[in-house]
Design an enzyme around this catalytic site. Structure first.
Site, mmCIF file in Angstrom:
data_model
loop_
_atom_site.group_PDB
_atom_site.id
_atom_site.type_symbol
_atom_site.label_atom_id
_atom_site.label_comp_id
_atom_site.label_asym_id
_atom_site.label_seq_id
_atom_site.Cartn_x
_atom_site.Cartn_y
_atom_site.Cartn_z
ATOM 1 N N GLY A 140 110.326 35.205 53.495
ATOM 2 C CA GLY A 140 109.138 35.512 52.719
ATOM 3 C C GLY A 140 109.147 34.780 51.389
ATOM 4 C CG HIS A 189 129.829 15.597 30.518
ATOM 5 N ND1 HIS A 189 129.212 16.826 30.344
ATOM 6 C CD2 HIS A 189 129.359 14.776 29.553
ATOM 7 C CE1 HIS A 189 128.418 16.750 29.289
ATOM 8 N NE2 HIS A 189 128.489 15.520 28.788
#
Lengths: 562, 477
Positions: A263, A536
């Site tokens: 849903g 990073h």
């Protein structure tokens, strides 16, 4: 390739209960079939009543098996020589995963499919829905002027072509399906076409009258969308995920019955394409299966700002498709008092109340196995249990059909686990290490226990739990993408560092969860994983920070310089 | 998640808000915080059951929070432990829970806006009967006079509500003809109705099967679709009632963004329009400030501010010229005020507020300075009580710190005069003896209501004021 299909906590009391919708009328005596929710995908593998042949294999192969299967007679006694080492009934993601692994282990393997190869996931579930969600994600982004402006972009009115979007989904499904078929063929797995059923120990019938014997059999027949009583599905205005994925029309206003994964994902798709959505949820809150905190955040991010409203604590007891110039009419009944509440008039209704196992006509009665609300009972090694609670030799059941964890990749993992056992290595799948994901924008993912489940377990087993959290707001990559909305949450044991559960809501959460699920599967503890290095700047630093923010009271392993 | 891990907090009491918000829960992702409340016994009438919901401190470093969303709406029934509002702190978004059962009577700080820690963000009534009272209280608090503060501003009086009252009436007419009918409205229509405070039951649906669509609600709220290129042609009943009535239509500049007024800004706007009904005039006066500057240098270390000095000087001058401290309430009479309350205009991010130094003529300079600091602090945290910003009898507005040498202030309704103070700067001045000298000179300009204050009155007042400033010793007495 596969993503989640569905989940069922009914037979897995320790598992999260994603599924929540329950029809009181459908199964009056049972404690509600929570199990039945997800990736809407019908399976007709074994419907004997409906002996349709869909030829997939080649004729020559078929002939060959007709001959080879003639040997055994007498249903009671097991054969002594076998046509195959392993026969798998159902060529969905679970069966496919098992077949691949079986070939790798040197087993002579056949797979029986009565419908299309790929099953629910590939044809009517995860795969096409991801195509639609990819579209909805981009639409959402392009429509969000504020977001675009913040990035310095100017885009003029985003629009879409419904048919082209629908084609993208069906093309993706057929591409993946072909990949699947080719991989089976390339490995030498025999694809037998027709509905399969079990005639007796180690004996399988497929199609009209083809008999084969196998040393071991795996049932992997999957599930179909569950439609509660009183709901009339016409496939046009009242639909299940099977129909909705074809995207034959985009209603202005659609009611979605059930606020679980299916849903939620569809609400993401429909609202991005311009529909307004009304959720109908039987429980008192939306997304009841999620960790409550994640659920709250999801509501804030995925429901409240969108054109969505909802009715909770109600059953849709009667849904009538649009006809005679009338809209779709939905009658709501209070879930507790059983009193009629109100009537909704909408343009369409999507029934996303879960999924029901597809196990009828499997011939289980021939081996004295009784299904439980349709599910095939199994032990932790996926061995099928008969009515007396004894394991049936050489018979296994994996995937949605056993209801342990209704997810495509769980089915596949169970299949691999079974093959490991067949080839002499005991193996028990740790279901707590199986991740799940909901591909909304942003995504939601999880592995292990929710906080309430962990608390309950902690109380029972008398240990303490701790919770650590990090926000996507602090992540460079997320901020660069202007997608700072999100949360990662870690539930762990401060005394041992054991990871009990990880829940993520945020950009690419579905991809991020694997660091945590792998850690759980391999038993990696917080104090060890926190030394792992993350590139990073990446989203993975959200988890890096999460692990680093956890406090474990044991002596941490000091990395040793070498 | 419920309130099991709630931080202990002070119970509701008659204490002031600041004492409660001062508690610093050391929480870092442990549990949702609870909204803090205090009971306010401001009016002597029975309103003890109305609590204010304050911006909680979610972390030790948090000074203000932004309302991400109100989970509950006005009129919703809350039970203890329920999440009411989502607050974004410097760290993350948190659900904030209520400590009490009750009904959310009024939302004071709307979604998307920020409030300092401890500032009221909503009102909680204990029973339905008190909702109106709470709203009225919120409404009256910001009531008539000068720019009011958002903290107590009536939500009911916020801009969107203005058009609401009117349009439904004409629009409702056709509905009646149909007799009783079921109202069907789409999710987004409902959201819009709530947002614009439109009574959805009175909107006529034009969508499929007669349902109310978002466009219907927008029409009822008097909102014209964003993309209208021609100036809004007055469309049917709905827009006619819109506030556009008084405002002429302006040519639309493509790409412009429209930012609705905050409650405070709306109050300012309303007051400014009202001021147009008052006949005002202005008188300017140069004031030498060398002596005042010298005094300031002396007392600065004792915490005295220039604002306090000027307020004190004005108050002392007003004591001698009571008519300038009077107001004209009905156009027929003078109302001589019994106390001299100097309101001082303060710019506060995106708004304007006038904290009031009460009895400025009676308090000594040091008390006045202390009081001023306290008021500014409260104004920043939106904690000013109504009497602390609407009881002024004379207003002081100073733009000198920006280098402005002179300007013209608008007289706030309900007051007799306002003084606009420019910068004090070295200026060559020709003395009586014919010699030039350089003196610090400041231009003040007073706007007054000519119904009660005449030119000579103002001139005399200014002369007194200038004398006090030029011989400021009396200020410290």
């Amino acid at each position: 390739m596969q993503s989640l299909i569905s989940t069922s906590p009914i037979f897995a009391p320790n598992r999260r209960s994603f599924e929540s919708y329950a029809s009181p009328t459908a199964l009056p005596s049972s404690p509600t079939p929570f199990s039945l929710r997800f990736c809407g995908l019908r399976r007709e593998v074994l419907r004997l009543s409906q002996l349709k042949h869909r030829v997939i294999g080649t004729t020559s192969k078929k002939t060959r098996f007709n001959v080879s299967s003639a040997s055994p007679d007498g249903n009671g006694s097991p054969p002594t020589t076998f046509d195959y080492d392993l026969v798998i009934i159902g060529a969905g993601v679970g069966g496919h995963g098992a077949a691949l692994h079986a070939v790798e282990k040197g087993l002579k393997t056949a797979i029986i499919e009565g419908d299309v190869i790929g099953g629910t996931c590939v044809n009517r579930g995860c795969v096409p829905s991801k195509a639609l969600l990819a579209v909805s994600g981009r639409m959402r982004e392009l429509q969000d002027e504020h977001h675009m402006k913040a990035l310095g972009l100017q885009v003029s009115g985003a629009g879409y072509n419904r048919q082209a979007v629908a084609d993208h989904a069906s093309n993706l499904a057929s591409k993946i399906r072909n990949n699947l078929i080719n991989s089976l063929k390339a490995l030498g797995v025999d694809i037998l076409t027709g509905f399969g059923s079990i005639l007796g120990p180690q004996k399988v019938k497929y199609g009209l009258d083809n008999l084969i014997t196998a040393k071991d059999i795996i049932i992997a027949t999957g599930s179909v969308p569950f439609v509660p009583k009183g709901i009339e599905v016409d496939g046009k205005t009242v639909v299940t995920s099977d129909h909705a994925l074809k995207l034959e029309f985009v209603p202005e206003w659609i009611a979605i019955v059930g606020s679980g994964y299916i849903g939620l994902e569809f609400s993401d798709v429909y609202t991005a394409l311009g529909s307004e959505v009304t959720f109908i949820e039987a429980l008192d809150q939306l997304m009841p299966g999620f960790d409550p905190e994640i659920g709250k955040l999801a509501q804030r991010v995925l429901i409240n700002p969108r054109k969505i409203d909802y009715h909770t604590g109600v059953f849709a007891t009667k849904i009538t498709p649009a006809k005679d110039g009338k809209p779709v009419i939905i009658e709501l009944t209070d879930a507790k008092t059983k009193e009629p509440k109100e009537t909704l008039e909408v343009d369409a209704a999507l029934i996303a109340t879960g999924r029901a196992p597809f196990t009828k006509g499997l011939g289980l009665e021939n081996i004295n196995v009784e299904t439980q609300r349709g599910f095939v009972p199994v032990d932790e090694r996926m061995r099928v249990m008969d009515a007396k609670g004894n394991t049936v030799p050489h018979l296994y059941c994996i995937g949605d059909a056993n209801g342990k964890l209704m997810l495509a990749h769980a089915a596949s993992a169970q299949g691999i686990s079974v093959v490991e056992q067949l080839t002499g290595k005991d193996h028990v799948l740790n279901h707590l290490s199986v991740p799940a994901a909901c591909f909304t924008h942003p995504e939601i993912s999880m592995v292990g226990l929710t906080e309430p489940q962990a608390k309950e377990k902690a109380k029972k087993e008398k240990f303490k739990i701790s919770v650590a959290k990090t926000s996507f707001k602090a992540n460079t990559k997320a901020l660069a993408e202007n997608e700072g909305e999100g949360l990662a949450k870690l539930i762990y044991r401060p005394d041992t560092g054991e990871i009990l559960g990880v829940h993520i809501l945020g950009m690419h959460a579905a991809d991020l969860i694997h660091e945590a699920s792998n850690a759980i599967a391999l038993g990696t503890r917080v104090q060890d994983i926190k030394f792992a290095v993350h590139a990073h700047p990446t989203l993975s630093e959200v988890l890096d920070e999460l692990f680093k923010s956890a406090h474990v009271n044991v002596d941490e392993h000091k990395p040793v310089a070498v | 998640m419920s309130s099991s891990l709630l931080q202990p907090r002070a119970p509701p009491s008659l204490s002031s808000s600041s004492s409660i918000s001062g508690s610093k829960p050391q929480w870092r992702f442990t549990s949702p915080p609870a909204v803090t409340f205090t009971r306010r016994a401001r009016n002597s009438t029975v309103n003890a059951k109305i609590r204010e919901i304050f911006m909680p401190a979610l972390s030790s470093t948090m000074t203000e929070g932004k309302i991400v969303s109100w989970i509950k709406s006005e009129g919703d029934v809350l039970s203890k432990g329920e999440s009411v509002v989502v607050v974004e702190s410097d760290k993350a978004d948190m659900d904030v829970e209520t400590f009490y059962d009750g009904i959310l009577a009024a939302i004071v700080v709307p979604e998307g806006e920020s409030a300092p820690v401890g500032a009221p963000i909503g009102l909680l009534a204990e029973t339905e009967a008190e909702i109106e009272e709470a709203r009225a209280k919120a409404a009256s608090a910001g009531g008539s006079s000068p720019p009011k503060i958002a903290a107590d501003a009536p939500v009911a009086a916020s801009p969107p509500s203005a058009p609401v009252a009117a349009p439904p009436t004409p629009a409702a007419a056709p509905v009646v003809a149909d007799g009783p009918r079921k109202i069907v409205s789409t999710p987004f229509a409902k959201k819009l109705a709530k947002q614009h405070k439109v009574d959805i039951n009175k909107v006529v649906g034009t969508g499929p099967f007669g349902r109310i669509t978002p466009a219907d609600v927008e029409a009822a709220a008097g909102i014209t679709p964003v993309k209208s290129t021609p100036p809004p042609v007055t469309a049917p009943a709905a827009t006619a009632a819109a506030p556009a009535k008084s405002a002429p239509t302006f040519a639309e500049i493509p790409g412009a963004t429209v930012v609705p007024f905050t409650t405070m800004q709306a109050a300012v706007s309303k007051n400014m329009i009202e001021s147009l009904s008052v006949p005002t005039f202005r008188v300017g006066y140069p004031v030498m400030t060398d002596a005042l500057d010298a005094l300031y240098a002396k007392v600065k270390s004792k915490g005295v501010t220039m604002t306090a000095l000027l307020a004190k000087a004005a108050a002392m001058a007003l004591a001698q010229h009571p008519v300038v401290n009077a107001s004209c309430k009905d156009g027929k009479s003078f109302t001589y005020n019994s106390s001299i309350n100097i309101a001082v205009a303060v710019a506060i991010n995106g708004g304007l507020i006038t904290p009031v130094l009460q009895d400025a003529d009676k308090l000594d300079l040091y008390l006045l300075s202390e009081k001023w600091k306290e008021l500014v602090e409260k104004a920043r945290s939106k904690q000013l009580q109504p009497h602390e910003y609407n009881s002024g009898t004379f207003t002081l507005s100073n733009l000198g710190m920006f280098g402005v040498d002179r300007f013209d202030a608008i007289l706030p309704p309900g007051q007799g005069a306002i003084m606009a103070v420019g910068v004090s700067k070295p200026t060559p001045v020709a003395g009586k003896d014919g010699y030039f000298s350089v003196k610090n000179q400041m231009l003040v300009n007073v706007t007054a209501d000519h119904r009660i204050v005449y030119g000579a009155d103002l001139a005399a007042f200014l002369k007194t004021f200038a004398k006090i400033v030029q011989e400021p010793d009396s200020l410290t007495m």
